[in-house]
Design a protein around this motif. Structure first.
Motif, short mmCIF file in Angstrom:
data_model
loop_
_atom_site.label_atom_id
_atom_site.label_comp_id
_atom_site.label_asym_id
_atom_site.label_seq_id
_atom_site.Cartn_x
_atom_site.Cartn_y
_atom_site.Cartn_z
N ILE A 99 25.31 58.13 -2.70
CA ILE A 99 26.67 58.51 -3.05
C ILE A 99 27.65 57.44 -2.55
O ILE A 99 27.64 57.09 -1.37
N LEU A 100 28.47 56.92 -3.45
CA LEU A 100 29.49 55.94 -3.08
C LEU A 100 30.84 56.62 -2.85
O LEU A 100 31.60 56.23 -1.96
N ASP A 101 31.12 57.64 -3.69
CA ASP A 101 32.41 58.32 -3.59
C ASP A 101 32.19 59.79 -3.94
O ASP A 101 31.98 60.12 -5.11
N GLU A 102 32.20 60.66 -2.94
CA GLU A 102 31.92 62.08 -3.17
C GLU A 102 33.03 62.73 -3.99
O GLU A 102 32.77 63.57 -4.85
N LYS A 103 34.27 62.33 -3.75
CA LYS A 103 35.41 62.94 -4.45
C LYS A 103 35.36 62.64 -5.95
O LYS A 103 35.50 63.52 -6.79
N ASP A 104 35.15 61.36 -6.30
CA ASP A 104 35.08 60.97 -7.71
C ASP A 104 33.67 61.08 -8.28
O ASP A 104 33.44 60.77 -9.44
N MET A 105 32.74 61.52 -7.43
CA MET A 105 31.35 61.72 -7.84
C MET A 105 30.78 60.47 -8.50
O MET A 105 30.40 60.46 -9.67
N GLU A 106 30.75 59.41 -7.70
CA GLU A 106 30.20 58.13 -8.16
C GLU A 106 29.08 57.71 -7.21
O GLU A 106 29.12 58.02 -6.02
N GLY A 107 28.10 57.01 -7.78
CA GLY A 107 26.97 56.60 -6.95
C GLY A 107 26.18 55.47 -7.56
O GLY A 107 26.56 54.90 -8.60
#
Length: 292
Positions: A48-56
């Motif tokens: 997970i790179l960004d939990e808020k924007d759900m990016e990985g």
């Protein structure tokens, strides 16, 4: 974190993680270096790179149990082949080609004939007669009347299913019914995937249960059996198996040979004539291709 790729387009992969949602991911460069391309249906490990924007990022692809090249998909548990009982009338040769391809890949098939609400009893009876001896689960549904939808759902539950069939047979209507009472993040999946830049039509997994996916597969309507040898074709007709070994000649192809148990079974009505005719059609096609 583990998930399943439900759509891939323009270098982005949308990974569904049960109870978490859908993450927009890029594949690590190591895959390109190794010549590996992630496929829809792949089970993957992501960071997970960004939990808020759900990016990985996709870190690894777990071993595939099967893989199709047209369309390019992986880890199919089964195929649901949908034809209409009528309007349009079933194209038997197309249907049988699909069954042959799935037999080759050892992917189980559920046969679904839709539009029973506008079909006559003789039309339904004919389809039962043709495919009863093949051993495939057979379902007759009406998306319009919502007939047998729960039975269909039971076949698809906790599996990844590729849905195939020609246009106009009601595939989309059936998919919509399967999704209709899903209280999952279906809406957020749609919003994330359809944000504008990713609108091209590609294979896509649709989530309709905790571990249940259906794959809407463009390009599955025209299948050709052209990369196999004719001697293997008979093993892709499961109703022949009971009669293998009963022929006079070992290695009988059930075409020209005398005292053929399969041809006798066709005459006796144990194998449907329509199926055998399609077998002969495909056999001769492979024979011609080998000649040239």
């Amino acid at each position: 974190m583990q998930g399943k790729i439900i759509k891939g387009i323009a270098g982005f992969y949308y990974v569904h993680v049960v109870e978490s949602g859908v993450y927009e991911c890029k594949a690590k460069g190591v895959f390109r270096k190794d010549g590996i391309k992630p496929l829809v249906g792949d089970d993957v490990e992501i960071e997970i790179l960004d939990e808020k924007d759900m990016e990985g990022n996709i870190m690894s692809i777990l071993p595939r149990k099967n893989e199709l090249t047209r369309p390019a998909v992986a880890n199919i548990d089964q195929a649901l082949v949908v034809f209409a009982v009528t309007k349009p009338k079933p194209h038997f040769n197309l249907l049988d080609r699909f069954l042959v391809m799935m037999e080759r890949k050892e992917i189980p098939v559920v046969l679904c004939f839709n539009k029973t609400d506008i079909a006559s009893d003789p039309q339904i009876r004919e389809l039962r007669e043709i495919y009863a001896s093949c051993g495939y689960p057979l379902l007759f549904t009406s998306a319009k009347e919502e007939e047998n939808i729960e039975a269909l759902r039971a076949f698809l539950n906790e599996k990844t299913t590729a849905i195939a069939g020609p246009s106009g047979v009601g595939k989309s209507s059936l998919i919509n019914l399967l999704q209709s009472d899903v209280k999952m993040e279906t809406g957020s999946i749609s919003r994330k995937i359809e944000r504008g830049r990713h609108t091209t039509r590609h294979s896509e997994l649709i989530v309709f249960g905790e571990d249940s996916y259906v794959m809407d597969t463009p390009g599955f309507s025209s299948l050709y059996v052209n990369d196999m040898d004719r001697e293997s074709l008979k093993y892709c007709f499961p109703e022949f198996a009971a009669f293998e070994g009963g022929c006079r000649f070992h290695g009988c192809d059930h075409v020209h040979e005398p005292d053929c148990a399969v041809k006798l079974a066709v005459e006796d009505g144990k194998i449907h004539k329509k199926r055998y005719e399609d077998y002969l059609s495909m056999y001769r096609e492979l024979q011609e291709r080998k000649r040239y």
